[in-house]
Design an enzyme around this catalytic site. Structure first.
Site, PDB file in Angstrom:
ATOM      1  N   ASN A 178     -10.841  -3.306  -6.604  1.00  0.00           N
ATOM      2  CA  ASN A 178     -10.049  -2.278  -7.310  1.00  0.00           C
ATOM      3  C   ASN A 178     -10.593  -1.898  -8.694  1.00  0.00           C
ATOM      4  O   ASN A 178     -10.170  -0.896  -9.282  1.00  0.00           O
ATOM      5  CB  ASN A 178      -8.574  -2.696  -7.450  1.00  0.00           C
ATOM      6  CG  ASN A 178      -7.788  -2.566  -6.163  1.00  0.00           C
ATOM      7  OD1 ASN A 178      -6.806  -3.276  -5.932  1.00  0.00           O
ATOM      8  ND2 ASN A 178      -8.201  -1.649  -5.277  1.00  0.00           N
ATOM      9  N   ARG A 188       2.011  -5.017   6.088  1.00  0.00           N
ATOM     10  CA  ARG A 188       1.266  -4.018   5.322  1.00  0.00           C
ATOM     11  C   ARG A 188       2.025  -2.711   5.369  1.00  0.00           C
ATOM     12  O   ARG A 188       2.292  -2.176   6.456  1.00  0.00           O
ATOM     13  CB  ARG A 188      -0.148  -3.823   5.871  1.00  0.00           C
ATOM     14  CG  ARG A 188      -0.915  -2.797   5.019  1.00  0.00           C
ATOM     15  CD  ARG A 188      -2.373  -2.678   5.355  1.00  0.00           C
ATOM     16  NE  ARG A 188      -3.009  -1.771   4.407  1.00  0.00           N
ATOM     17  CZ  ARG A 188      -4.249  -1.867   3.954  1.00  0.00           C
ATOM     18  NH1 ARG A 188      -5.029  -2.839   4.374  1.00  0.00           N
ATOM     19  NH2 ARG A 188      -4.720  -0.999   3.093  1.00  0.00           N
ATOM     20  N   ARG A 230     -11.737   1.742  -9.317  1.00  0.00           N
ATOM     21  CA  ARG A 230     -10.816   2.877  -9.509  1.00  0.00           C
ATOM     22  C   ARG A 230     -10.978   3.426 -10.940  1.00  0.00           C
ATOM     23  O   ARG A 230     -11.487   2.732 -11.818  1.00  0.00           O
ATOM     24  CB  ARG A 230      -9.371   2.412  -9.287  1.00  0.00           C
ATOM     25  CG  ARG A 230      -9.138   2.020  -7.844  1.00  0.00           C
ATOM     26  CD  ARG A 230      -7.678   1.866  -7.525  1.00  0.00           C
ATOM     27  NE  ARG A 230      -7.532   1.575  -6.098  1.00  0.00           N
ATOM     28  CZ  ARG A 230      -6.444   1.806  -5.392  1.00  0.00           C
ATOM     29  NH1 ARG A 230      -5.381   2.327  -5.965  1.00  0.00           N
ATOM     30  NH2 ARG A 230      -6.402   1.526  -4.118  1.00  0.00           N
ATOM     31  N   LEU A 254      -6.808  -5.700   7.101  1.00  0.00           N
ATOM     32  CA  LEU A 254      -6.490  -6.814   6.209  1.00  0.00           C
ATOM     33  C   LEU A 254      -7.045  -6.609   4.797  1.00  0.00           C
ATOM     34  O   LEU A 254      -6.586  -7.239   3.841  1.00  0.00           O
ATOM     35  CB  LEU A 254      -7.054  -8.096   6.837  1.00  0.00           C
ATOM     36  CG  LEU A 254      -6.457  -9.451   6.522  1.00  0.00           C
ATOM     37  CD1 LEU A 254      -4.942  -9.422   6.530  1.00  0.00           C
ATOM     38  CD2 LEU A 254      -6.971 -10.488   7.506  1.00  0.00           C
ATOM     39  N   ASP A 297       0.831  -1.209   0.000  1.00  0.00           N
ATOM     40  CA  ASP A 297       0.000   0.000   0.000  1.00  0.00           C
ATOM     41  C   ASP A 297       0.870   1.266   0.000  1.00  0.00           C
ATOM     42  O   ASP A 297       1.978   1.260   0.545  1.00  0.00           O
ATOM     43  CB  ASP A 297      -0.895  -0.021   1.258  1.00  0.00           C
ATOM     44  CG  ASP A 297      -2.080   0.927   1.123  1.00  0.00           C
ATOM     45  OD1 ASP A 297      -2.291   1.478   0.017  1.00  0.00           O
ATOM     46  OD2 ASP A 297      -2.783   1.129   2.123  1.00  0.00           O
ATOM     47  N   GLY A 298       0.341   2.321  -0.597  1.00  0.00           N
ATOM     48  CA  GLY A 298       1.022   3.623  -0.527  1.00  0.00           C
ATOM     49  C   GLY A 298       1.576   4.140  -1.838  1.00  0.00           C
ATOM     50  O   GLY A 298       2.198   5.213  -1.867  1.00  0.00           O
TER      51      GLY A 298
HETATM   52  C1  FPP Z   1      -2.145   0.214  -3.192  1.00  0.00           C
HETATM   53  O1  FPP Z   1      -1.653   1.540  -3.223  1.00  0.00           O
HETATM   54  C2  FPP Z   1      -1.547  -0.534  -4.279  1.00  0.00           C
HETATM   55  C3  FPP Z   1      -2.243  -1.108  -5.289  1.00  0.00           C
HETATM   56  C4  FPP Z   1      -3.699  -1.055  -5.388  1.00  0.00           C
HETATM   57  C5  FPP Z   1      -1.554  -1.791  -6.392  1.00  0.00           C
HETATM   58  C6  FPP Z   1      -0.293  -2.518  -6.066  1.00  0.00           C
HETATM   59  C7  FPP Z   1       0.405  -2.810  -7.331  1.00  0.00           C
HETATM   60  C8  FPP Z   1       1.730  -2.758  -7.538  1.00  0.00           C
HETATM   61  C9  FPP Z   1       2.701  -2.538  -6.483  1.00  0.00           C
HETATM   62  C10 FPP Z   1       2.342  -2.910  -8.901  1.00  0.00           C
HETATM   63  C11 FPP Z   1       1.752  -3.898  -9.822  1.00  0.00           C
HETATM   64  C12 FPP Z   1       2.018  -5.300  -9.478  1.00  0.00           C
HETATM   65  C13 FPP Z   1       2.654  -6.192 -10.265  1.00  0.00           C
HETATM   66  C14 FPP Z   1       2.600  -7.621  -9.938  1.00  0.00           C
HETATM   67  C15 FPP Z   1       3.419  -5.789 -11.429  1.00  0.00           C
HETATM   68  P1  FPP Z   1      -2.676   2.758  -3.351  1.00  0.00           P
HETATM   69  O2  FPP Z   1      -2.799   3.088  -4.790  1.00  0.00           O
HETATM   70  O3  FPP Z   1      -3.963   2.418  -2.689  1.00  0.00           O
HETATM   71  O4  FPP Z   1      -1.887   3.862  -2.588  1.00  0.00           O
HETATM   72  P2  FPP Z   1      -2.475   5.002  -1.629  1.00  0.00           P
HETATM   73  O5  FPP Z   1      -3.085   4.309  -0.443  1.00  0.00           O
HETATM   74  O6  FPP Z   1      -1.287   5.812  -1.280  1.00  0.00           O
HETATM   75  O7  FPP Z   1      -3.486   5.766  -2.444  1.00  0.00           O
END
Ligand code: FPP
Length: 256
Positions: free
Chosen positions: A83, A203, A86, A210, A35-36
């Site tokens: 997701n 996390r 989004r 979770l 996350d982040g």
């Molecule tokens: C959450 O951060 C992250 C995600 C929803 C996507 C995670 C994906 C990757 C790290 C890259 C893609 C994966 C592969 C296997 C190539 P957020 O967008 O919710 O961040 P925020 O909480 O800061 O808004």
């Protein structure tokens, strides 16, 4: 993208740090909620997809670091069943990253002995994503240094609904006697019945929940929450989490 050797130097430092911790005391299976990415990008006045790209690059670094630390399974949450809500551009960027990750890093993953597997619903994935992940799974299936399990279009409740439905179908077909149903009967129908439950779940990004990840498998998992944003989570951060885990006493519901 971060250079390969830059990543490797950091990894070796992290591994060397843990020489006093025997392999048996380390987690065999680590799960990560990455996350982040969005906040990481916003801090740089960049679009969210920029954060996801750096997040994908970091996944490559952390997978190698995990293998160096003796971790055998690394399960990461890349895209949840929720997701899809989004913005379309963000969803498309994430799907593109998964395809690029599979295609561009295959050589490196082969060198590192990484087997890639995907868990989650496949019925509504874009055709290109589906064929790419299936091809990647097929190509990497004999690698055995570490398994990188990517949760894509995954939801913990959805996994349990699918498993229950499959179990009910087997009962209706007379293949399973309902009186014999126990925990393992349901576990057999989850996405990865052959993989041990995660020992440690990390996390990043500061939230402490979770979010529908590995609900069944995390019954006795140790949790670690960190405010570090995923693109900044380093090999040293992983080594620190492993060291902390090795110092915890796990009782699995039993006595001290
Ligand atoms: C959450 O951060 C992250 C995600 C929803 C996507 C995670 C994906 C990757 C790290 C890259 C893609 C994966 C592969 C296997 C190539 P957020 O967008 O919710 O961040 P925020 O909480 O800061 O808004």
């Amino acid at each position: 993208m971060k250079g390969f050797w830059g990543g490797r130097r950091r990894r070796l430092a992290a591994g060397a740090d843990l020489q006093d911790i025997p392999l048996e005391a380390r987690p065999e299976h680590v799960a990560i909620i990455m996350d982040g990415n969005g906040r990481w990008a916003r801090k740089r006045l960049m679009p969210r997809s920029y954060g996801h790209r750096h997040g994908a690059d970091n996944l490559r670094t952390i997978t190698s670091a995990a293998a160096d630390l003796g971790i055998k399974y690394l399960t990461v949450y890349a895209f949840s069943t929720e997701n899809w809500s989004r913005p379309r551009e963000e969803v498309e960027a994430l799907m593109r990253l998964v395809v690029e990750f599979c295609r561009n890093l295959d050589r490196e993953m082969e060198r590192e002995g990484v087997r890639l597997r995907f868990i989650g619903r496949r019925d509504n994935l874009p055709a290109e994503v589906l064929t790419t992940i299936e091809e990647t799974e097929r190509r990497s299936r004999m690698r055995e240094r570490i398994q990188l399990i990517v949760a894509l279009n995954y939801g913990g409740r959805d996994e349990l609904v699918q498993a229950t439905r499959a179990l009910a179908t087997a009962i209706r077909a007379g293949e399973i006697d309902p009186d014999t149903v126990d925990e393992s009967s349901l576990a057999d129908f989850t996405y990865m019945p052959d993989v041990p439950d995660p020992d440690l779940l990390i996390r990043t990004g500061g939230e402490q929940r979770l979010s529908n990840f590995l609900l069944w498998q995390s019954a006795y998992t140790e949790f670690r929450f960190t405010s570090v944003l995923w693109p900044d989570f380093s090999a040293e951060d992983l080594a620190t989490a492993v060291r902390d885990f090795a110092g915890r006493q796990r009782r699995f519901g039993g006595h001290k």
